[in-house]
Design an enzyme around this catalytic site. Structure first.
Site, PDB file in Angstrom:
ATOM      1  N   SER A 119       0.852  -1.188   0.000  1.00  0.00           N
ATOM      2  CA  SER A 119       0.000   0.000   0.000  1.00  0.00           C
ATOM      3  C   SER A 119       0.887   1.237   0.000  1.00  0.00           C
ATOM      4  O   SER A 119       2.066   1.178   0.366  1.00  0.00           O
ATOM      5  CB  SER A 119      -0.883  -0.005   1.247  1.00  0.00           C
ATOM      6  OG  SER A 119      -1.641   1.179   1.345  1.00  0.00           O
ATOM      7  N   TYR A 128      -2.129  -0.490  10.277  1.00  0.00           N
ATOM      8  CA  TYR A 128      -2.080  -0.935   8.881  1.00  0.00           C
ATOM      9  C   TYR A 128      -0.770  -0.492   8.241  1.00  0.00           C
ATOM     10  O   TYR A 128      -0.102  -1.265   7.547  1.00  0.00           O
ATOM     11  CB  TYR A 128      -3.273  -0.343   8.131  1.00  0.00           C
ATOM     12  CG  TYR A 128      -3.377  -0.742   6.683  1.00  0.00           C
ATOM     13  CD1 TYR A 128      -3.923  -1.971   6.319  1.00  0.00           C
ATOM     14  CD2 TYR A 128      -2.946   0.114   5.674  1.00  0.00           C
ATOM     15  CE1 TYR A 128      -4.045  -2.336   4.989  1.00  0.00           C
ATOM     16  CE2 TYR A 128      -3.063  -0.239   4.342  1.00  0.00           C
ATOM     17  CZ  TYR A 128      -3.613  -1.466   4.001  1.00  0.00           C
ATOM     18  OH  TYR A 128      -3.711  -1.814   2.675  1.00  0.00           O
TER      19      TYR A 128
END
Length: 252
Positions: A143, A157
């Site tokens: 990501s 995350y």
């Protein structure tokens, strides 16, 4: 047959997290590019939907394996059962939004286990058991979050994806002599079923989209096609790379 450097014909590709989102789309697109695909995930019903959508026009014999890759024993059993692989696309991931002052060990462990530790241990086992062929490719779905940008509430995350990218680079360096490549795709916001968890309102989505110069969020195919590039021989001189696919949001 027309020339296609992105073909995956005669390659066996493992796709994890294939029951939904980017993993599902990647599995289907890989099959369309000629690969024999092994799909795995935890949800049997949704994984079967992916499996049934795989292309078999070239006579491929795809496989579906229900597996929970969150523990060492299950990871070892799964990896040991696999045939030799030409490529691996690791997509399993979860999001758990918490401000830093509310982070707790249970939530942090859950996010790290699924997003980072599971993929690391699976890759380690595949290498130890010599399941990856020379010239093989490992592609991690990471990501831009935690790697290029940070957002409030997504620190856990970000930690998991930052760690995953660090592992990807170490793997690329160590396995280069064996002809095995390691890269990651680093998407911006992708419209997947993760939106259905209800943590993001329609108003927040509209406001967030304004930051994307190309005027839209990503689609699973945008990411799947990049993964196919990294799995294919077209990227045979690419390793240790973090490929950003973000509609230009990190330009701002």
């Amino acid at each position: 047959m027309s020339y296609n450097p992105f073909s995956l014909e005669n390659k066996t590709i493992l796709v994890t997290g294939a029951s939904s989102g980017i993993g599902r789309c990647t599995a289907i697109e890989c099959s369309k590019m000629g690969a024999t695909v092994i799909v795995t995930g935890r949800n049997e019903t949704r994984l079967k939907e992916t499996f049934d959508a795989l292309d078999i026009s070239l006579g491929q014999s795809h496989q579906m394996v229900i597996a929970d890759l969150s523990g060492t024993e299950s990871i070892h059993a799964f990896a040991d059962s696999l045939p030799h692989l030409d490529g691996v696309s690791l997509n399993a991931g979860i999001v758990k939004t918490l401000p830093v002052k509310f982070i707790n060990e249970e939530s942090l462990s859950e996010v790290l286990n699924v997003n980072m530790i599971g993929p690391v241990l699976l890759t380690q086992r595949l290498l130890k058991k010599k399941k990856l062929t020379k010239g093989g490719s490992v592609v991690f779905t990471s990501s831009i979050g935690g790697v290029m940008i940070s957002t409030v509430g997504n620190t856990m995350y970000g930690i998991s994806k930052g760690g995953l990218n660090a592992f990807m680079k170490g793997l690329a360096l160590e396995m280069a002599a064996n002809g095995i490549r390691s890269n990651s795709v680093n998407p911006g916001f992708v419209a997947t079923s993760i939106l259905s968890v209800g943590t993001i309102s329609e108003e927040q989505l509209k406001e967030n989209m304004k930051h994307y110069p190309l005027g839209r969020f990503g689609e699973p195919k945008d990411i799947a096609h990049a993964i196919i590039y990294l799995l294919s021989d077209a990227s045979s001189w690419v390793t240790g790379h973090t490929l950003v696919i973000d509609g230009g949001v990190t330009l701002r």
